[in-house]
Design a protein around this motif. Structure first.
Motif, PDB file in Angstrom:
ATOM      1  N   ARG A 123     -79.902  65.380   7.469  1.00 49.04           N
ATOM      2  CA  ARG A 123     -79.369  64.243   8.229  1.00 49.04           C
ATOM      3  C   ARG A 123     -77.930  64.425   8.651  1.00 49.04           C
ATOM      4  NH1 ARG A 123     -77.261  61.076  10.860  1.00 49.04           N
ATOM      5  NH2 ARG A 123     -77.632  58.832  11.106  1.00 49.04           N
ATOM      6  N   GLN A 124     -77.143  65.228   7.928  1.00 53.35           N
ATOM      7  CA  GLN A 124     -75.729  65.385   8.255  1.00 53.35           C
ATOM      8  C   GLN A 124     -75.498  65.917   9.669  1.00 53.35           C
ATOM      9  OE1 GLN A 124     -75.655  68.540   5.113  1.00 53.35           O
ATOM     10  NE2 GLN A 124     -73.959  69.353   6.316  1.00 53.35           N
TER      11      GLN A 124
ATOM     12  N   GLY B 217     -78.577  79.683   6.279  1.00 50.49           N
ATOM     13  CA  GLY B 217     -79.253  78.473   5.816  1.00 50.49           C
ATOM     14  C   GLY B 217     -79.147  77.442   6.922  1.00 50.49           C
ATOM     15  N   HIS B 218     -78.459  76.338   6.657  1.00 50.37           N
ATOM     16  CA  HIS B 218     -78.142  75.391   7.733  1.00 50.37           C
ATOM     17  C   HIS B 218     -76.638  75.205   7.882  1.00 50.37           C
ATOM     18  CE1 HIS B 218     -77.082  72.237   4.847  1.00 50.37           C
ATOM     19  NE2 HIS B 218     -78.224  72.463   4.217  1.00 50.37           N
TER      20      HIS B 218
ATOM     21  N   GLY C  17     -69.134  61.610  14.322  1.00 47.09           N
ATOM     22  CA  GLY C  17     -70.378  61.201  13.689  1.00 47.09           C
ATOM     23  C   GLY C  17     -71.537  61.204  14.668  1.00 47.09           C
ATOM     24  N   ASP C  18     -72.370  60.173  14.600  1.00 54.96           N
ATOM     25  CA  ASP C  18     -73.529  60.096  15.498  1.00 54.96           C
ATOM     26  C   ASP C  18     -73.140  59.846  16.946  1.00 54.96           C
ATOM     27  OD1 ASP C  18     -75.321  60.570  13.456  1.00 54.96           O
ATOM     28  OD2 ASP C  18     -75.710  58.442  13.076  1.00 54.96           O
TER      29      ASP C  18
ATOM     30  N   LYS D 269     -74.822  65.196  19.540  1.00 54.24           N
ATOM     31  CA  LYS D 269     -75.830  64.407  18.833  1.00 54.24           C
ATOM     32  C   LYS D 269     -76.488  63.395  19.771  1.00 54.24           C
ATOM     33  CE  LYS D 269     -73.704  64.943  14.254  1.00 54.24           C
ATOM     34  NZ  LYS D 269     -72.547  65.758  14.655  1.00 54.24           N
ATOM     35  N   GLN D 270     -75.706  62.822  20.691  1.00 47.85           N
ATOM     36  CA  GLN D 270     -76.277  61.927  21.691  1.00 47.85           C
ATOM     37  C   GLN D 270     -77.251  62.691  22.593  1.00 47.85           C
ATOM     38  OE1 GLN D 270     -75.385  58.384  22.287  1.00 47.85           O
ATOM     39  NE2 GLN D 270     -74.838  58.717  20.146  1.00 47.85           N
ATOM     40  N   PHE D 271     -76.895  63.911  22.930  1.00 49.39           N
ATOM     41  CA  PHE D 271     -77.800  64.760  23.706  1.00 49.39           C
ATOM     42  C   PHE D 271     -79.122  64.975  22.961  1.00 49.39           C
ATOM     43  CE2 PHE D 271     -79.437  69.104  23.865  1.00 49.39           C
ATOM     44  CZ  PHE D 271     -79.870  69.183  25.182  1.00 49.39           C
TER      45      PHE D 271
END
Length: 330
Positions: free
Chosen positions: A212-213, A243-244, A146-147, A152-154
């Motif tokens: 947000r995902q 796309g994404h 997850g987060d 994502k922390q980077f």
């Protein structure tokens, strides 16, 4: 998104893009050549140098011995250090790099925040403050859920460290995970006194608009950057994203083909010649070493004669097996 109707012809009077090549040479020899802005070695077997223009990249090359990567400019080059930042400049171009050991700083987010804060502060002292291209190499990029995932922390730390530095637009960029025995964060960039032209891919959602995902903080980069003289395209890390969403999970060859389709879309959007040639160096980052021979075979078939540096690196999404970045010179 930049439209192809803009004037993307080579612009006279602006500085020619640094020449980027792969070469078998000793670092001392390459650094002694006139106009050498930066030299990169790859992997644990890479020699070392205390020259600020040298960076040993924490990515292992699948070819041995590994070549060096050279950036060379027209003009006299000066170099030095500013805190943890090493730099060199010449001909209106700037190379800057920072390397931090996360274990000495705290964690991924803290190290990234500190590194980008130092880079931002250093860039404020320079005339060459138009950042065009950035490379980020991160230890164990996919660890965590997850987060809490390290990538994502980077992204969180990068945004905090940059503040509004890229408020006018993002540079091209790459973020890849390495397998060095130490948790090193390595960041380096190419900047100029003149602005480039950011290029987006019509097949993909712009990275800063990801939903947000993909984390609290969307990745901040352009898909590619035309150099100020419009004589070269610096291509960001490109993978099988449409796309994404990631495409062709578990299918290496399909991901490679999708990646090459994305690369061609970038060239077309930038009004660059289709395809790549012997003067267009690329890097292919391969997640699983067992896949490297197949990646090499496919790229040799699809891109004959193109110099490709094949390295062991983890793409920022776990399901993606390969990523390509590099240069297309006009």
């Amino acid at each position: 998104m930049v439209q192809a109707s803009e004037n993307l012809q080579v612009q006279p009077g602006l500085m020619r893009c640094p020449r980027v090549t792969y070469r078998m040479a000793a670092p001392k020899t390459a650094l002694a050549e006139p106009g050498t802005l930066a030299v990169f070695g790859f992997g644990a077997g890479s020699p070392d140098s205390d020259d600020p223009r040298w960076l040993g990249v924490a990515l292992e090359c699948f070819d041995a011995p590994a070549p060096l990567e050279l950036w060379q400019v027209d003009g006299e080059v000066s170099c030095g250090r500013h805190g943890d930042v090493r730099w060199s400049a010449g001909g209106g171009w700037l190379f800057a790099a920072i390397e931090l050991n996360e274990s000495a700083v705290g964690d991924t987010q803290s190290a990234t925040h500190q590194a980008y804060t130092q880079l931002r502060q250093f860039m404020s002292t320079r005339d060459e403050r138009c950042v065009l291209r950035i490379w980020n190499y991160i230890s164990d990029i996919n660890h965590g859920d997850g987060d809490a995932e390290r990538y994502k922390q980077f992204c969180d730390g990068r945004a905090a460290g940059l503040g509004d530095f890229f408020a006018a637009g993002f540079p091209a960029a790459t973020a890849i995970g390495h397998h060095h025995h130490q948790p090193l964060l390595q960041i380096y960039l190419l900047a100029s006194v003149d602005e480039g032209l950011a290029i987006e891919n019509p097949r993909q959602v712009s990275a800063w608009r990801y939903p947000r995902q993909y984390g609290r903080t969307s990745p901040g980069f352009a898909r590619a950057m035309l150099m100020p003289a419009r004589d070269a395209l610096a291509i960001s890390g490109t993978a099988a994203v449409v796309g994404h969403a990631s495409a062709h999970e578990g299918d290496l060859e399909a991901q490679l083909n999708e990646t090459l389709t994305n690369l061609e879309a970038l060239l077309a959007t930038a009004d660059m010649p289709a395809g790549f040639d012997t003067h267009s160096p690329l890097k292919a980052y391969v997640r699983h070493p067992v896949d490297a021979p197949r990646v090499r075979d496919v790229l040799q078939q699809r891109l004959p004669g193109v110099p490709v540096l094949l390295v062991h690196g983890d793409v920022c999404r776990r399901e993606l097996l390969v990523e390509i970045d590099g240069w297309r010179f006009a």
